[in-house]
Design an enzyme around this catalytic site. Structure first.
Site, PDB file in Angstrom:
ATOM      1  CG  ASP A 128      14.622  -9.494  18.356  1.00 30.25           C
ATOM      2  OD1 ASP A 128      14.196  -9.944  19.438  1.00 30.25           O
ATOM      3  OD2 ASP A 128      13.893  -9.327  17.359  1.00 30.25           O
ATOM      4  CG  ASP A 166      16.230  -6.110  11.178  1.00 26.59           C
ATOM      5  OD1 ASP A 166      15.377  -6.236  12.074  1.00 26.59           O
ATOM      6  OD2 ASP A 166      16.643  -7.075  10.496  1.00 26.59           O
ATOM      7  CB  THR A 221      15.542  -4.543  18.187  1.00 25.75           C
ATOM      8  OG1 THR A 221      15.359  -5.954  18.271  1.00 25.75           O
ATOM      9  CG2 THR A 221      17.028  -4.297  18.067  1.00 25.75           C
ATOM     10  NE  ARG A 270      -3.929  -0.293   1.952  1.00 32.66           N
ATOM     11  CZ  ARG A 270      -5.002  -0.116   2.719  1.00 32.66           C
ATOM     12  NH1 ARG A 270      -5.163  -0.853   3.804  1.00 32.66           N
ATOM     13  NH2 ARG A 270      -5.905   0.793   2.421  1.00 32.66           N
TER      14      ARG A 270
HETATM   15  O1  F6P Z   1      11.421  -8.470  17.304  1.00 34.05           O
HETATM   16  C1  F6P Z   1      10.945  -8.481  18.603  1.00 34.05           C
HETATM   17  C2  F6P Z   1      10.172  -9.742  18.899  1.00 34.05           C
HETATM   18  O2  F6P Z   1       9.758  -9.692  20.249  1.00 34.05           O
HETATM   19  C3  F6P Z   1      10.921 -11.032  18.596  1.00 34.05           C
HETATM   20  O3  F6P Z   1      11.894 -11.339  19.570  1.00 34.05           O
HETATM   21  C4  F6P Z   1       9.784 -12.013  18.526  1.00 34.05           C
HETATM   22  O4  F6P Z   1      10.105 -13.131  17.737  1.00 34.05           O
HETATM   23  C5  F6P Z   1       8.711 -11.198  17.856  1.00 34.05           C
HETATM   24  O5  F6P Z   1       9.017  -9.838  18.086  1.00 34.05           O
HETATM   25  C6  F6P Z   1       7.325 -11.482  18.354  1.00 34.05           C
HETATM   26  O6  F6P Z   1       6.437 -10.778  17.574  1.00 34.05           O
HETATM   27  P1  F6P Z   1       4.894 -10.562  17.946  1.00 34.05           P
HETATM   28  O7  F6P Z   1       4.838  -9.524  19.037  1.00 34.05           O
HETATM   29  O8  F6P Z   1       4.305 -10.072  16.684  1.00 34.05           O
HETATM   30  O9  F6P Z   1       4.370 -11.869  18.421  1.00 34.05           O
END
Ligand code: F6P
Length: 349
Positions: free
Chosen positions: A135, A110, A133, A88
């Protein structure tokens, strides 16, 4: 003197502690130093798509003179973590034009940066990014908002689980977030006293895990063990594709299967608790320093840049380079992996 600016700010991707601290610092610096008008864009690109904005002023969120943003988890702007945003793109670009922004500050990981960079290219936006993040997989920066708090949260959970594991002579398998990277598992596993840390970057064998647990018992008389498993550590997982359980349960089941003696094993999934909580002091400091630098970059007319923590300084790197080099993996020969091995933690190989 700088030109008057109408600047948007959004948070994108999974939330984490420290986002509100960053929003607050951006608003304060941009308003007080440069006199800009700051507009929050709710739910990242969805806000642009729907032409929605939230006016943000230095005192707009005060509660009896107290600004709660500094230590509040989550994001007051809301965020989105999935979705085919580029499908979109034209509508989002139209929305951006309709809101009439001069520039945008995006706080994201990222995945979000890749999308926003592409949109900025197509729409000729002035874009500056701030990395966040849990991560820790955003490349070219040594820090991202949220990671430090998440390490503390997981470390605290491991401390708690250690006592219950020890009381019952159990093996506790703890699944930790991180997507395809093992930074969170490795950092918190070492800090939290784990016996085994399994991460995507290093192959491991369940037999190796089992032997390590047996050695703890036979050599040191330890009847319990803490096994940290990154959610992406799927080396032993060929058959998991069809299985409904997560990595933690899967590894727990495999350990049970190949154990010669009866072991009591429990799996624990920390889940979204890792994204919650009050931001640590380090995350608040990182948020403040990043926010200040991001606003200054816009004031200097820069675009396509991300603020990054490099060797103790905040510098600007190109978002294009960040996107190319992300996600950042754990170095299998790096200091932390060597440290874990030196402490007799099984990390595979
Ligand atoms: O990127 C952050 C994160 O918490 C990851 O560690 C995990 O895999 C993902 O997001 C979980 O995503 P959601 O909140 O969409 O379940």
């Amino acid at each position: 003197m700088t030109n008057p600016k109408r600047v948007g700010i959004l948070t994108s991707g999974g939330d984490c502690p420290g986002l509100n601290a960053a929003i607050r610092a951006v608003v304060n610096h941009a308003t007080l130093t440069y006199g800009w008008e700051l507009l929050g864009i709710p739910y990242a690109t969805r806000g642009l798509l729907e032409c929605k904005t939230i006016p943000l002023g230095v005192h707009s969120l005060d509660l009896r003179g107290i600004d709660p943003l500094l230590n509040m988890g989550g994001t007051i702007l809301g965020t989105i973590n999935h979705g085919n945003t580029l499908a979109r793109a034209d509508e989002i670009l139209d929305g951006y034009r309709a809101i009439a922004l001069d520039a945008l500050i995006a706080i994201g990981g990222d995945g979000s940066l890749a999308i926003l960079h592409e949109l900025a290219k197509r729409g000729n936006w002035q874009l500056v990014a701030i990395p966040k993040t849990i991560d820790n997989d955003v490349a070219l920066t040594e820090r991202a908002i949220g990671f430090d708090t998440a390490i503390n949260t997981v470390t605290d959970a491991l401390n708690r689980l250690t006592f219950t594991a020890a009381s019952h002579d159990r093996v506790m398998v703890v699944e930790v977030m991180g997507r395809k990277a093992g930074h969170l598992a490795l950092h918190s596993g070492i800090a939290g006293g784990a016996d085994v840390i399994l991460i995507p970057e290093i192959p491991y064998s369940i037999q190796g895990v089992r032997q390590h647990i047996a050695e703890l018992r036979d050599r040191w008389g330890r009847k319990f063990a803490i096994v940290v498993v990154a959610e992406g550590a799927n080396h032993a997982r060929e058959s998991l594709q069809s299985s409904a359980c997560g990595m933690g349960q899967y590894v727990a089941d495999l350990i049970a299967e190949c154990s010669p003696v009866d072991l009591e094993i429990r799996a624990s999934v920390l889940g979204h608790i890792q994204r919650g909580g009050i931001p640590s002091a380090i995350d608040r400091l990182t948020a403040a320093a990043f926010a200040k630098a991001a606003v200054d970059l816009l004031a200097q007319g820069e675009s396509g840049k991300m603020v990054a923590w490099r060797s103790g300084r905040v510098e600007a790197v190109r978002i294009r380079d960040v996107v190319e080099c992300s996600p950042l993996s754990v170095d299998p020969n790096g200091t932390l992996v060597q440290t874990a091995r030196a402490l007799a933690i099984y990390v595979g190989d």
